[in-house]
Write a protein that holds these residues in place. Structure first.
Motif, PDB file in Angstrom:
ATOM      1  N   GLY A  69      64.457  37.773  40.302  1.00 15.34           N
ATOM      2  CA  GLY A  69      62.518  38.073  40.204  1.00 15.34           C
ATOM      3  C   GLY A  69      61.750  37.372  40.893  1.00 15.34           C
ATOM      4  O   GLY A  69      62.264  36.588  41.638  1.00 15.34           O
ATOM      5  N   ARG A  70      60.214  37.999  41.821  1.00 17.29           N
ATOM      6  CA  ARG A  70      59.975  37.230  42.811  1.00 17.29           C
ATOM      7  C   ARG A  70      58.893  37.284  42.140  1.00 17.29           C
ATOM      8  O   ARG A  70      58.188  38.361  41.526  1.00 17.29           O
ATOM      9  CB  ARG A  70      60.427  38.005  43.740  1.00 17.29           C
ATOM     10  N   VAL A  72      54.500  38.077  42.668  1.00 16.57           N
ATOM     11  CA  VAL A  72      53.922  38.429  44.128  1.00 16.57           C
ATOM     12  C   VAL A  72      52.558  38.512  43.706  1.00 16.57           C
ATOM     13  O   VAL A  72      52.048  38.660  42.418  1.00 16.57           O
ATOM     14  CB  VAL A  72      54.552  39.761  44.691  1.00 16.57           C
ATOM     15  N   HIS A  74      49.136  40.510  43.892  1.00 18.27           N
ATOM     16  CA  HIS A  74      49.265  42.105  44.542  1.00 18.27           C
ATOM     17  C   HIS A  74      47.458  42.265  44.315  1.00 18.27           C
ATOM     18  O   HIS A  74      47.453  42.190  43.378  1.00 18.27           O
ATOM     19  CB  HIS A  74      50.548  43.230  44.653  1.00 18.27           C
ATOM     20  N   VAL A  79      52.080  39.409  39.918  1.00 21.12           N
ATOM     21  CA  VAL A  79      52.882  40.656  39.557  1.00 21.12           C
ATOM     22  C   VAL A  79      54.269  39.699  39.605  1.00 21.12           C
ATOM     23  O   VAL A  79      54.554  39.263  41.063  1.00 21.12           O
ATOM     24  CB  VAL A  79      52.632  41.465  40.863  1.00 21.12           C
ATOM     25  N   LEU A  80      55.317  40.330  38.805  1.00 15.91           N
ATOM     26  CA  LEU A  80      56.541  40.212  38.578  1.00 15.91           C
ATOM     27  C   LEU A  80      56.869  41.522  38.924  1.00 15.91           C
ATOM     28  O   LEU A  80      57.339  42.014  38.588  1.00 15.91           O
ATOM     29  CB  LEU A  80      56.868  39.305  37.446  1.00 15.91           C
ATOM     30  N   LYS A  81      58.052  41.237  39.878  1.00 17.55           N
ATOM     31  CA  LYS A  81      59.257  42.195  40.570  1.00 17.55           C
ATOM     32  C   LYS A  81      60.372  41.683  39.370  1.00 17.55           C
ATOM     33  O   LYS A  81      61.123  40.800  40.410  1.00 17.55           O
ATOM     34  CB  LYS A  81      58.951  42.422  41.988  1.00 17.55           C
ATOM     35  N   VAL A  82      61.266  42.878  39.377  1.00 14.66           N
ATOM     36  CA  VAL A  82      62.577  42.458  39.095  1.00 14.66           C
ATOM     37  C   VAL A  82      63.580  43.287  39.032  1.00 14.66           C
ATOM     38  O   VAL A  82      63.285  44.823  38.957  1.00 14.66           O
ATOM     39  CB  VAL A  82      61.704  41.820  37.207  1.00 14.66           C
ATOM     40  N   ALA A  83      64.230  42.462  39.286  1.00 16.98           N
ATOM     41  CA  ALA A  83      65.663  43.408  39.717  1.00 16.98           C
ATOM     42  C   ALA A  83      66.590  43.427  38.649  1.00 16.98           C
ATOM     43  O   ALA A  83      67.141  42.406  38.486  1.00 16.98           O
ATOM     44  CB  ALA A  83      66.622  42.960  41.198  1.00 16.98           C
ATOM     45  N   LEU A  89      64.815  46.266  31.732  1.00 15.82           N
ATOM     46  CA  LEU A  89      63.796  46.134  32.443  1.00 15.82           C
ATOM     47  C   LEU A  89      63.353  46.032  30.608  1.00 15.82           C
ATOM     48  O   LEU A  89      61.682  46.187  30.583  1.00 15.82           O
ATOM     49  CB  LEU A  89      63.521  46.727  33.779  1.00 15.82           C
ATOM     50  N   SER A  93      60.708  43.737  28.551  1.00 18.26           N
ATOM     51  CA  SER A  93      59.416  43.976  28.036  1.00 18.26           C
ATOM     52  C   SER A  93      58.652  43.696  27.172  1.00 18.26           C
ATOM     53  O   SER A  93      57.412  43.532  26.640  1.00 18.26           O
ATOM     54  CB  SER A  93      58.480  45.935  28.968  1.00 18.26           C
TER      55      SER A  93
END
Length: 105
Positions: A69-70, A72, A74, A79-83, A89, A93
């Motif tokens: 995750g990263r 960011v 915004h 915001v946590l962007k998860v791959a 996911l 959540s």
């Protein structure tokens, strides 16, 4: 049973060896590991989906916590962007929502 818990703490949280030669520091290290394990058990009992209720720390770390995750910036928000795939996911959540409801009522 106690030996299994100790093994789970040692293997799951990487506390096989002592970090230094000072007794007080090592005692604090193992107390923190025990606290982390107790928090894991609490989260497992109240926040995990049924398929992770009997999972070990290592399994949960592999399936959930080691998800890439990263953070960011915004629109003035973090915001946590998860791959992850949709199932992971959704699981993350759900765990987040249950943990939040336990923490804040």
């Amino acid at each position: 049973t106690a030996e299994q818990w100790i093994g789970e703490v040692k293997n799951g949280f990487g506390t096989r060896g002592v970090p230094c030669g000072q007794q007080h520091a090592n005692a604090a290290w193992f107390r923190i590991a025990a606290l982390a394990y107790n928090l894991f058990l609490l989260q497992q009992a109240f926040g995990f989906p049924p398929e992770l209720l009997r999972a070990t720390v290592g399994t949960v770390r592999w399936r959930l916590y080691q998800t890439a995750g990263r953070l960011v910036h915004h629109a003035r928000q973090l915001v946590l962007k998860v791959a992850a795939d949709a199932k992971t996911l959704a699981m993350l959540s759900d765990i987040r929502l249950v943990s939040r409801s336990l923490a804040f009522g």
